[in-house]
Design an enzyme around this catalytic site. Structure first.
Site, mmCIF file in Angstrom:
data_model
loop_
_atom_site.group_PDB
_atom_site.id
_atom_site.type_symbol
_atom_site.label_atom_id
_atom_site.label_comp_id
_atom_site.label_asym_id
_atom_site.label_seq_id
_atom_site.Cartn_x
_atom_site.Cartn_y
_atom_site.Cartn_z
ATOM 1 C CE LYS A 187 -3.628 -2.643 2.274
ATOM 2 N NZ LYS A 187 -4.424 -2.995 3.444
ATOM 3 C CD GLN B 148 -3.589 -4.656 6.554
ATOM 4 O OE1 GLN B 148 -3.723 -3.541 6.055
ATOM 5 N NE2 GLN B 148 -3.800 -5.764 5.880
ATOM 6 C CG ASP C 262 -9.869 -1.017 4.930
ATOM 7 O OD1 ASP C 262 -9.356 -1.423 3.881
ATOM 8 O OD2 ASP C 262 -9.304 -1.042 6.042
HETATM 9 N N1 GUN Z 1 -6.507 -7.464 5.867
HETATM 10 C C1 GUN Z 1 -6.624 -8.161 4.718
HETATM 11 N N2 GUN Z 1 -7.155 -7.369 3.761
HETATM 12 C C2 GUN Z 1 -7.384 -6.172 4.318
HETATM 13 C C3 GUN Z 1 -7.931 -4.945 3.830
HETATM 14 O O1 GUN Z 1 -8.331 -4.804 2.665
HETATM 15 N N3 GUN Z 1 -7.996 -3.925 4.720
HETATM 16 C C4 GUN Z 1 -7.583 -4.054 6.014
HETATM 17 N N4 GUN Z 1 -7.696 -2.997 6.820
HETATM 18 N N5 GUN Z 1 -7.084 -5.172 6.495
HETATM 19 C C5 GUN Z 1 -6.988 -6.230 5.645
#
Ligand code: GUN
Length: 306
Positions: A64, A108, A131
């Site tokens: 990211k 996350q 998200d």
């Molecule tokens: N863990 C796995 N995929 C994601 C996601 O798209 N966002 C977040 N915040 N955690 C994750």
């Protein structure tokens, strides 16, 4: 020309190349960002939070960060100790919520088990919830008026649309009902909207005779996290497969000691498929591209779909 006869009758599926498509999306976002900055908009900024040091999470956050840096989106990551409690996390989140220079905030997953994931999702300010995990944003998505598009589900839909595979009218079979992938994807694919209008079946751990259902799929989306579970005789000829699984299996020939495989036995399924999104290089990079797009949306650069 004999080699041609060798190939005759052997199907080669189109590869749904999420890596290439996400690279084009990032390039497009960079152009829009530079234009916005020239027009006086603030630089979009994403903050990520991680509690503990789950290794796959660290890898995803790095991806990211790389995407943000390439586009020109500001980025900051907070890694909090594994023993961080709800009160300390709430304080850290509300500081970012109150910071007007931050447009997107994500915590996350997975979180350590002593933290209440649902409560954490409610802490993030809805207008910064890139998200699309906050109940307000889930509700807006549900009524067909989304503020943000859930990253993985939107990435899957945009990958299909980019290659000309519109889900409208198709039998879509999703395996997995997770809050992050299966549930929002099922909803988005059945909505009366671009990338929707499909006939959706959601399978899960209690589904009986799974192969009899997956064989009906025009579009199959496994998102369960079981390495190579979908075998060649589970799909029909001409199926389109979007493999969401990211599974590590031991591999002594690799420097890191493992390799990544999807939920699909690629070598068995690919010859029957019209198109297939591989692991790695399919959905993963698309998720990050949509996240970047959501941050640009939160900062007022673009709308949901551009
Ligand atoms: N863990 C796995 N995929 C994601 C996601 O798209 N966002 C977040 N915040 N955690 C994750």
């Amino acid at each position: 020309m004999e080699w041609l006869y060798f190939f005759k009758g052997i199907n080669v599926a189109a590869i749904l190349d999420g890596k290439a498509l996400s690279s084009r999306i990032r390039a497009d976002l960079k152009v829009k960002l530079d234009q916005g900055i020239n027009n006086g908009l603030p630089r979009p900024f994403l903050t990520t939070m991680q509690v503990g040091d789950d290794l796959p999470s660290t890898v995803y956050i790095r991806a990211k960060q790389r995407a943000c840096e390439e586009i020109g989106i500001g980025f900051r990551h907070f890694r909090l100790p594994a023993e961080t409690g709800m009160d300390a996390l709430r304080k850290a989140v509300s500081e970012v919520n109150d910071d007007p220079s931050v447009h997107g905030l994500l915590v996350q997953s997975p979180l350590p088990s002593h933290l209440n994931e649902i409560e954490v999702q409610r802490m993030v300010a809805p207008e910064k919830d890139v998200d699309c995990f906050h109940p307000e944003n889930v509700g807006l998505l549900y009524i067909g008026n989304a503020r943000f598009r859930p990253c993985t589900a939107a990435g899957i839909i945009d990958l299909l649309l980019a290659y000309g595979f519109d889900p409208a009218g198709k039998n879509v079979v999703i395996i997995g009902r997770s809050v992050i992938v299966g549930r929002p994807l099922a909803l988005m694919m059945m909505l009366k909207a671009r990338g929707g209008n499909a006939t959706v079946t959601v399978c899960h751990s209690r589904t009986r005779d799974l192969p009899s259902i997956t064989r009906q799929a025009d579009i199959l989306v496994p998102a369960i996290g079981i390495a190579e579970m979908i075998r060649g005789d589970w799909v029909k000829e001409g199926v389109i497969v979007v493999d969401v699984g990211i599974n590590r299996i031991p591999d002594a020939t690799k420097k890191r000691g493992y390799r990544l495989v999807g939920d699909v036995a690629f070598r068995e399924v690919e010859p029957k498929a019209e198109a297939i999104a591989p692991v790695p290089g399919g959905v993963g990079p698309m998720t990050v591209a949509i996240l970047s797009r959501n941050v640009m949306n939160a900062a007022g650069y673009i709308d949901n779909y551009s």
